[in-house]
Design a protein around this motif. Structure first.
Motif, PDB file in Angstrom:
ATOM      1  N   LEU A 175       0.824  -1.218   0.000  1.00  0.00           N
ATOM      2  CA  LEU A 175       0.000   0.000   0.000  1.00  0.00           C
ATOM      3  C   LEU A 175       0.852   1.260   0.000  1.00  0.00           C
ATOM      4  CD1 LEU A 175      -2.949   0.891   0.072  1.00  0.00           C
ATOM      5  CD2 LEU A 175      -2.835   0.828   2.555  1.00  0.00           C
ATOM      6  N   SER A 176       2.063   1.193   0.510  1.00  0.00           N
ATOM      7  CA  SER A 176       2.934   2.368   0.609  1.00  0.00           C
ATOM      8  C   SER A 176       3.500   2.840  -0.730  1.00  0.00           C
ATOM      9  CB  SER A 176       4.082   2.080   1.578  1.00  0.00           C
ATOM     10  OG  SER A 176       4.809   0.954   1.121  1.00  0.00           O
ATOM     11  N   ARG A 177       3.376   2.049  -1.776  1.00  0.00           N
ATOM     12  CA  ARG A 177       3.911   2.419  -3.089  1.00  0.00           C
ATOM     13  C   ARG A 177       2.950   3.348  -3.825  1.00  0.00           C
ATOM     14  NH1 ARG A 177       7.356  -1.703  -5.494  1.00  0.00           N
ATOM     15  NH2 ARG A 177       7.292  -0.328  -7.292  1.00  0.00           N
ATOM     16  N   ASN A 178       3.479   4.335  -4.537  1.00  0.00           N
ATOM     17  CA  ASN A 178       2.640   5.269  -5.303  1.00  0.00           C
ATOM     18  C   ASN A 178       1.805   4.550  -6.356  1.00  0.00           C
ATOM     19  OD1 ASN A 178       3.516   7.495  -3.890  1.00  0.00           O
ATOM     20  ND2 ASN A 178       5.149   7.988  -5.344  1.00  0.00           N
ATOM     21  N   GLU A 179       2.354   3.498  -6.963  1.00  0.00           N
ATOM     22  CA  GLU A 179       1.609   2.748  -7.965  1.00  0.00           C
ATOM     23  C   GLU A 179       0.371   2.102  -7.355  1.00  0.00           C
ATOM     24  OE1 GLU A 179       4.884   2.352  -7.279  1.00  0.00           O
ATOM     25  OE2 GLU A 179       6.006   1.755  -9.044  1.00  0.00           O
ATOM     26  N   ALA A 180       0.465   1.740  -6.079  1.00  0.00           N
ATOM     27  CA  ALA A 180      -0.683   1.133  -5.391  1.00  0.00           C
ATOM     28  C   ALA A 180      -1.817   2.148  -5.256  1.00  0.00           C
ATOM     29  CB  ALA A 180      -0.268   0.608  -4.020  1.00  0.00           C
ATOM     30  N   VAL A 181      -1.473   3.359  -4.909  1.00  0.00           N
ATOM     31  CA  VAL A 181      -2.489   4.417  -4.775  1.00  0.00           C
ATOM     32  C   VAL A 181      -3.163   4.665  -6.122  1.00  0.00           C
ATOM     33  CG1 VAL A 181      -2.862   6.851  -4.224  1.00  0.00           C
ATOM     34  CG2 VAL A 181      -1.337   5.470  -2.801  1.00  0.00           C
ATOM     35  N   GLU A 182      -2.374   4.677  -7.190  1.00  0.00           N
ATOM     36  CA  GLU A 182      -2.938   4.873  -8.526  1.00  0.00           C
ATOM     37  C   GLU A 182      -3.867   3.725  -8.915  1.00  0.00           C
ATOM     38  OE1 GLU A 182      -2.810   7.714 -10.290  1.00  0.00           O
ATOM     39  OE2 GLU A 182      -1.755   8.438  -8.500  1.00  0.00           O
TER      40      GLU A 182
END
Length: 185
Positions: free
Chosen positions: A18-25
Motif C-alpha cells: 500500500l505504501s507504493r505510489n503505484e498502489a495508490v494509482e
C-alpha cells in the motif's frame, strides 16, 4: 513487488504494498471503474462488506474468509470490483476467484509480511457479476473454519431492482389472436 505467473490460470498478478505510489494509482483506477458501474446502473457504491460475500450468514464469519469454497450470489445488476487483498494470516497462501470458467488465482501469503498487510493488485481491477466462487486455502495444520484475510474493493448495487421481464401473453384457447372488431372475415 510480488508476481504470480502460472500456466493454469488466466492472468499474472502483481501485488504492491500500500505504501507504493503505484498502489495508490491502482486504487484510484478501481474506484473510477466502480463509479462508472454505479453511474450506469443507477446504483450505490460501497466497500465490500461481509453481507456482500456471505449474504444472510455474514454474522458468522465477519471480515474473515471461510476456508474452502464460498459461493457468492450477487443480486441482478450488482457488481463486485476487487482491487486488492488484506491478509493478517501468515498461513493463508492463496485465494481463487472463479467466474464463468475463468480462474484468477492470487498467492496472498507475502501480503501478511507487508507492514500494512494490504496488497494492491497493479493490473485492472477484477469485475464480477452474477455467481462468483471464491476458493480459500491455508497451509495451517490447525483445525479451523476461517482465515484472517479479506478481498478489498467495491460493491455496486442498483438503487431499484431491475424490472422483471415477463413473457409475452398468449391468446386464450391456443388459437390465433382475434382480429380487431371481433367479427368474421
Amino acid at each position: 513487488m510480488y508476481c504470480l505467473n502460472s500456466v493454469d490460470i488466466d492472468t499474472a498478478v502483481w501485488f504492491l504494498p500500500l505504501s507504493r505510489n503505484e498502489a495508490v494509482e491502482a486504487i484510484k483506477k478501481a474506484y473510477a471503474v466502480a463509479q462508472e458501474y454505479a453511474r450506469k446502473i443507477g446504483g450505490r457504491l460501497e466497500v465490500i462488506q461481509p453481507r456482500h460475500i456471505y449474504g444472510e450468514a455474514a454474522d458468522k464469519f465477519g471480515y474473515s474468509l471461510q476456508l474452502g469454497r464460498i459461493t457468492v450470489n450477487l443480486p441482478p445488476a450488482a457488481v463486485l470490483v476487487v482491487w486488492g487483498f488484506y491478509n493478517a494470516d501468515e498461513y493463508l497462501d492463496f485465494v481463487r476467484f472463479i467466474q464463468d470458467g475463468r480462474v484468477y488465482e492470487w498467492f496472498v501469503e507475502p501480503i501478511a509480511y507487508y507492514p500494512e498487510r494490504v496488497g494492491v493488485w497493479a493490473e485492472e481491477p477484477l469485475v464480477f457479476r452474477n455467481v462468483l466462487y471464491i476458493d480459500v486455502h491455508t497451509t495451517s495444520g490447525e483445525e479451523r473454519d476461517r482465515t484472517y484475510g479479506w478481498p478489498l474493493g467495491y460493491y455496486i448495487s442498483p438503487l431499484q431492482p431491475p424490472p422483471e421481464v415477463k413473457p409475452p401473453r398468449r391468446p386464450r384457447g391456443g388459437g390465433p389472436p382475434r382480429r380487431e372488431g371481433g367479427g368474421r372475415s
